[in-house]
Design an enzyme around this catalytic site. Structure first.
Site, PDB file in Angstrom:
ATOM      1  N   GLY A  69       0.814  -1.201   0.000  1.00 28.51           N
ATOM      2  CA  GLY A  69       0.000   0.000   0.000  1.00 28.51           C
ATOM      3  C   GLY A  69       0.852   1.256   0.000  1.00 28.51           C
ATOM      4  O   GLY A  69       0.506   2.264  -0.635  1.00 28.51           O
ATOM      5  N   SER A 194      -4.277  -1.321   0.659  1.00 28.81           N
ATOM      6  CA  SER A 194      -3.319  -2.370   1.017  1.00 28.81           C
ATOM      7  C   SER A 194      -4.070  -3.603   1.493  1.00 28.81           C
ATOM      8  O   SER A 194      -4.935  -3.527   2.373  1.00 28.81           O
ATOM      9  CB  SER A 194      -2.391  -1.860   2.125  1.00 28.81           C
ATOM     10  OG  SER A 194      -1.373  -2.783   2.404  1.00 28.81           O
ATOM     11  N   ALA A 195      -3.718  -4.763   0.931  1.00 29.41           N
ATOM     12  CA  ALA A 195      -4.488  -5.988   1.173  1.00 29.41           C
ATOM     13  C   ALA A 195      -4.452  -6.459   2.617  1.00 29.41           C
ATOM     14  O   ALA A 195      -5.429  -7.031   3.109  1.00 29.41           O
ATOM     15  CB  ALA A 195      -3.987  -7.102   0.252  1.00 29.41           C
ATOM     16  N   HIS A 196      -3.331  -6.262   3.318  1.00 29.39           N
ATOM     17  CA  HIS A 196      -3.259  -6.807   4.674  1.00 29.39           C
ATOM     18  C   HIS A 196      -4.154  -6.066   5.653  1.00 29.39           C
ATOM     19  O   HIS A 196      -4.337  -6.508   6.781  1.00 29.39           O
ATOM     20  CB  HIS A 196      -1.808  -6.829   5.176  1.00 29.39           C
ATOM     21  CG  HIS A 196      -1.253  -5.484   5.521  1.00 29.39           C
ATOM     22  ND1 HIS A 196      -0.736  -4.632   4.586  1.00 29.39           N
ATOM     23  CD2 HIS A 196      -1.122  -4.860   6.705  1.00 29.39           C
ATOM     24  CE1 HIS A 196      -0.308  -3.534   5.175  1.00 29.39           C
ATOM     25  NE2 HIS A 196      -0.536  -3.644   6.465  1.00 29.39           N
ATOM     26  N   CYS A 320       5.158   7.771  23.754  1.00 30.93           N
ATOM     27  CA  CYS A 320       5.935   6.910  24.631  1.00 30.93           C
ATOM     28  C   CYS A 320       6.194   5.535  24.027  1.00 30.93           C
ATOM     29  O   CYS A 320       6.923   4.736  24.607  1.00 30.93           O
ATOM     30  CB  CYS A 320       5.222   6.749  25.970  1.00 30.93           C
ATOM     31  SG  CYS A 320       4.976   8.301  26.839  1.00 30.93           S
TER      32      CYS A 320
END
Length: 465
Positions: A69, A194-196, A320
């Site tokens: 992506g 993006s595929a994931h 943090c």
């Protein structure tokens, strides 16, 4: 172990797994070749492109597959800017875009281009009118995400696309977080995803460029993917990505409604169960599966580790959690609390019982972290130092990271009279967000900031009650 970080990477969808395994046997050959195995691979690639294009809402010949992506975003931004260099060199982005967009903007600025950043409100949304006003003369491209990856807030893409179309500026939409839930409405010009993020395999992105958009791919190219994503296609992963996108879309309405109910429960219950919490993002115009909240007086990294010990995988945009002192650019742009930031993004199939157990565990985890940091229990705060005759105190928190500057402020605010001030000296950039946020949450007046003689910044708070 409940996995609550689908916004980073969703678990592999069962359909993706099946398609991946099947295409490893059928789609290993070069789809550019004319022999039998190549033709078979080409059929698989064409079918995957058709399926993905249907989900995106574009023509198949407008869509290419990329190695990620991020690569899709970078290729889209650079190609659109190069294609419209005669129109100008101005790039307009929102302040809360994904880092892939902002990194592309940095490269553009370093090469002599101009970048305009449109601010967002406290919910994380841009104002469509303000975005339209930023589309000044010489604007070559505008970028706006469909929904924010940290706060979940949906952006007014359709309205912004209409404004862009009115002045002839193409709009690139980063749809990574939303595409699995539905198509992006409006007349966008370019789209990346993006595929994931939707349960496909990692290593597959997609870029859609509408016909008529001036586009000049940058860098070396070849004959594959219209020259916009050179290199041999990872065909099994592409097939799995397209198959899983179609599958999650078929489930999106029912699963989205179910997860929205679970997120509504988290949004409502966390402030009831945990003192001094700010839930961020738009409560209505948002992704169905994502909620982010920030806890005062909490070290975000420690909080995530403790939740992990309890069996929950969550993420954070808190400063943090990184090796720098810079808070999340999204939280900074929203002007919300960055301490103890927790993002919960539920994958499909999340059980209600897991959400209930998370709500049971969270209060004790937060209380334990606060206790270790020395935050006094309850509202009674012991005196730390007497106020001087002018009714003011100075707290030296230089060299101390979040949330210590705010904890020290909370310890001494009761030691100045109403109308008196506390000046906090801090060099942690998160203090610029967290001290004003603390004032808003505790009903005190944030006066402002200035350079500190000792270095860092001096943040002035006036006690009002």
């Amino acid at each position: 172990m409940p996995y609550f970080d689908a916004a980073s990477a969703a678990p592999l969808h069962p359909v993706a797994r099946q398609a991946l395994l099947a295409s490893l046997d059928e789609g290993w050959a070069d789809p550019a070749r004319l022999y039998r195995e190549g033709r078979r691979a080409r059929l698989l690639l064409d079918a995957a492109r058709e399926a993905a294009a249907e989900a995106v809402g574009c023509r198949a010949d407008e869509l290419v597959f990329t190695p990620s992506g991020t690569r899709a975003v970078h290729a889209g931004v650079s190609g659109a800017l190069a294609g419209r260099r005669r129109a100008g060199n101005r790039l307009v982005v929102s302040a809360v875009e994904h880092s892939s967009v902002l990194h592309a903007a940095e490269v553009h600025a370093a090469a002599g281009g101009t970048v305009a950043e449109v601010p967002v409100d406290r919910s994380g949304a841009v104002d469509a009118g303000a975005f339209a006003a930023a589309l000044g003369e010489g604007t070559a491209l505008a970028c706006l995400q469909s929904a924010n990856h940290e706060a979940g807030t949906e952006q007014p893409v359709a309205e912004v696309a209409e404004a862009c179309r009115g002045v002839g500026v193409p709009l690139l939409v980063d749809a990574a977080q939303s595409l699995g839930w539905g198509p992006v409405e409006g007349g966008w010009s370019l789209l990346a995803a993006s595929a994931h993020k939707w349960g496909g395999p990692a290593g597959v992105g997609l870029l859609a460029v509408r016909k008529g958009v001036r586009f000049a791919p940058q860098g070396p190219s070849d004959e594959r993917e219209s020259g916009r994503a050179p290199g041999f296609e990872n065909l099994p992963a592409i097939v799995a990505a397209a198959a899983s996108l179609r599958a999650v879309r078929a489930e999106a309405a029912a699963e989205g409604a179910r997860l929205r109910g679970l997120v509504d429960r988290i949004r409502a219950r966390v402030p009831e169960l945990v003192p001094d919490v700010e839930v961020v993002g738009d409560p209505v115009r948002r992704l169905p599966h994502l909620v982010t909240f920030s806890c005062l007086y909490v070290d975000g990294e420690t909080l995530l580790h403790e939740l992990d010990r309890e069996g929950f995988s969550v993420s954070s945009g808190s400063s943090c959690t990184s090796s720098t002192l810079t808070p999340s650019h999204v939280l900074r742009a929203m002007g919300v609390l960055s301490e103890g930031n927790v993002r919960v993004s539920l994958p499909a199939g999340t059980a209600a019982e897991d959400v209930d157990r998370f709500l049971d565990v969270l209060p004790g985890v937060v209380a334990g972290v606060r206790e270790r940091l020395g935050v006094p229990a309850g509202s009674a705060v012991p005196a730390a130092a007497p106020a001087d005759a002018s009714g003011s105190l100075v707290v030296d928190a230089l060299g101390r990271r979040c949330p210590i500057p705010v904890i020290e402020l909370a310890k001494v605010i009761g030691d100045v009279p109403v109308g008196g001030t506390v000046t906090v000296l801090a060099d942690d950039e998160a203090a610029r967000l967290d001290i004003p946020a603390w004032c808003a949450m505790r009903g005190q007046e944030y006066v402002g900031e200035e350079d500190a003689p000792e270095g860092g910044r001096a943040y002035v708070v006036r006690r009002t009650s």
